[in-house]
Design a protein around this motif. Structure first.
Motif, PDB file in Angstrom:
ATOM      1  N   VAL A 190      75.495  34.767  54.035  1.00  0.00           N
ATOM      2  CA  VAL A 190      76.131  34.094  55.374  1.00  0.00           C
ATOM      3  C   VAL A 190      76.633  32.892  55.093  1.00  0.00           C
ATOM      4  N   GLY A 191      76.032  32.110  54.323  1.00  0.00           N
ATOM      5  CA  GLY A 191      76.547  30.850  54.443  1.00  0.00           C
ATOM      6  C   GLY A 191      78.004  30.771  53.690  1.00  0.00           C
ATOM      7  N   GLY A 192      78.252  31.650  52.608  1.00  0.00           N
ATOM      8  CA  GLY A 192      79.381  31.799  52.039  1.00  0.00           C
ATOM      9  C   GLY A 192      80.506  32.178  53.016  1.00  0.00           C
ATOM     10  N   LEU A 193      80.374  32.770  54.072  1.00  0.00           N
ATOM     11  CA  LEU A 193      81.457  32.942  55.312  1.00  0.00           C
ATOM     12  C   LEU A 193      81.461  32.150  56.226  1.00  0.00           C
ATOM     13  N   ILE A 194      80.993  30.749  56.108  1.00  0.00           N
ATOM     14  CA  ILE A 194      81.019  29.817  57.092  1.00  0.00           C
ATOM     15  C   ILE A 194      81.503  28.427  56.420  1.00  0.00           C
ATOM     16  N   MET A 195      82.274  28.000  57.192  1.00  0.00           N
ATOM     17  CA  MET A 195      83.046  26.573  56.655  1.00  0.00           C
ATOM     18  C   MET A 195      81.823  25.500  56.245  1.00  0.00           C
ATOM     19  N   GLN A 196      80.828  25.451  57.256  1.00  0.00           N
ATOM     20  CA  GLN A 196      79.543  24.487  56.762  1.00  0.00           C
ATOM     21  C   GLN A 196      78.801  24.965  55.884  1.00  0.00           C
TER      22      GLN A 196
END
Length: 263
Positions: A219-225
């Motif tokens: 999921v983190g890979g899809l989020i700017m932060q």
């Protein structure tokens, strides 16, 4: 800026979940009176155990998908002396909740009409029934605000590969219902505009709730932060939307997703 909600009485549905319980705690800390609702069960019991001694907290069991309950609980709330001026349509059923722990999660082709419609009944029809009761009992009688809770997947497609090999999947009815939530927002914003009532949508991104390291990474890979949100980070924005400072906002969707929707 710390929000002062001392002039707010907030009616919230689905208050026992990870976000709902955070909203309740933060609203009470900010000085609001909170009327919380949820289904009978452990989540409701934990919420009452945490806040039941607070005179600014009231709790009622309510299924937002049950028309009679929605009507009767609003009437009980008013009869008990509460005067809500903010309503949060927060109750929702996810695919994981629908399937139940340990049950296989169906592919789209195997999704039953019953499961699809049950999700829509809670997430969208339930929000409509709560808003309708707000129209009957609150709107026009005193200044008020409605905040509808959508999702990062309301207006963005699900990234299905991140769910491969996981014990859960993204459920089609969830995204459909959350898109409909914002449709309800913009319709009501215009309808209530001359009755001193605002309507806005908050769209939380991926919120950490005990997820595995692998899922957090995907999921983190899809989020700017490059990370999931903590519940209090969503609550920070929710408190603003419930405050007098949001008085000139209506018909808006506020994304709190770490930049997911901005790629």
């Amino acid at each position: 800026m710390t929000q002062n909600l001392s002039e707010r009485t907030i009616f919230i549905t689905g208050s026992g979940g990870v976000l709902g319980s955070t909203y309740v705690r933060r609203m009470l800390e900010a000085g609001a009176k909170v009327v919380a609702t949820d289904l009978e069960g452990a989540r409701a019991d934990q919420l009452v155990e945490a806040h039941g001694d607070n005179p600014d907290f009231g709790f009622y069991h309510m299924d937002v998908g049950d028309e009679e309950q929605v009507t009767s609980i609003f009437q009980r709330v008013m009869a008990d002396g509460w005067k809500p001026n903010v309503v949060l349509n927060n109750a929702a059923i996810t695919g994981e909740m629908l399937m139940g722990a340990g049950k296989p999660f169906p592919d789209f082709a195997d999704t039953s009409v019953h499961d699809f419609e049950r999700t829509m009944r809670t997430n969208l029809t339930g929000a409509f029934m709560v808003a309708r009761q707000m129209d009957r009992d609150i709107v026009g009688k005193w200044p008020s605000a409605l905040v509808n809770v959508a999702s990062m997947y309301a207006l963005n497609g699900a990234h299905h590969p991140i769910y491969e090999g996981m014990p859960f999947k993204n459920f089609s009815a969830y995204g459909v219902s959350k898109a409909g939530i914002h449709g309800l927002t913009v319709w009501l914003a215009g309808y209530w505009a001359k009755r001193d009532a605002t309507v806005n949508t908050i769209s939380p991104g991926a919120v950490f709730n005990g997820h595995s390291e692998e899922f957090q990474k995907r999921v983190g890979g899809l989020i700017m932060q490059d990370r999931m949100a903590q519940p209090d980070e969503i609550a920070d924005v929710m408190l603003f939307l419930c405050s007098p400072q949001a008085g000139h906002m209506t018909g808006q969707m506020v994304n709190v997703d770490g930049g997911f929707s901005a790629w």
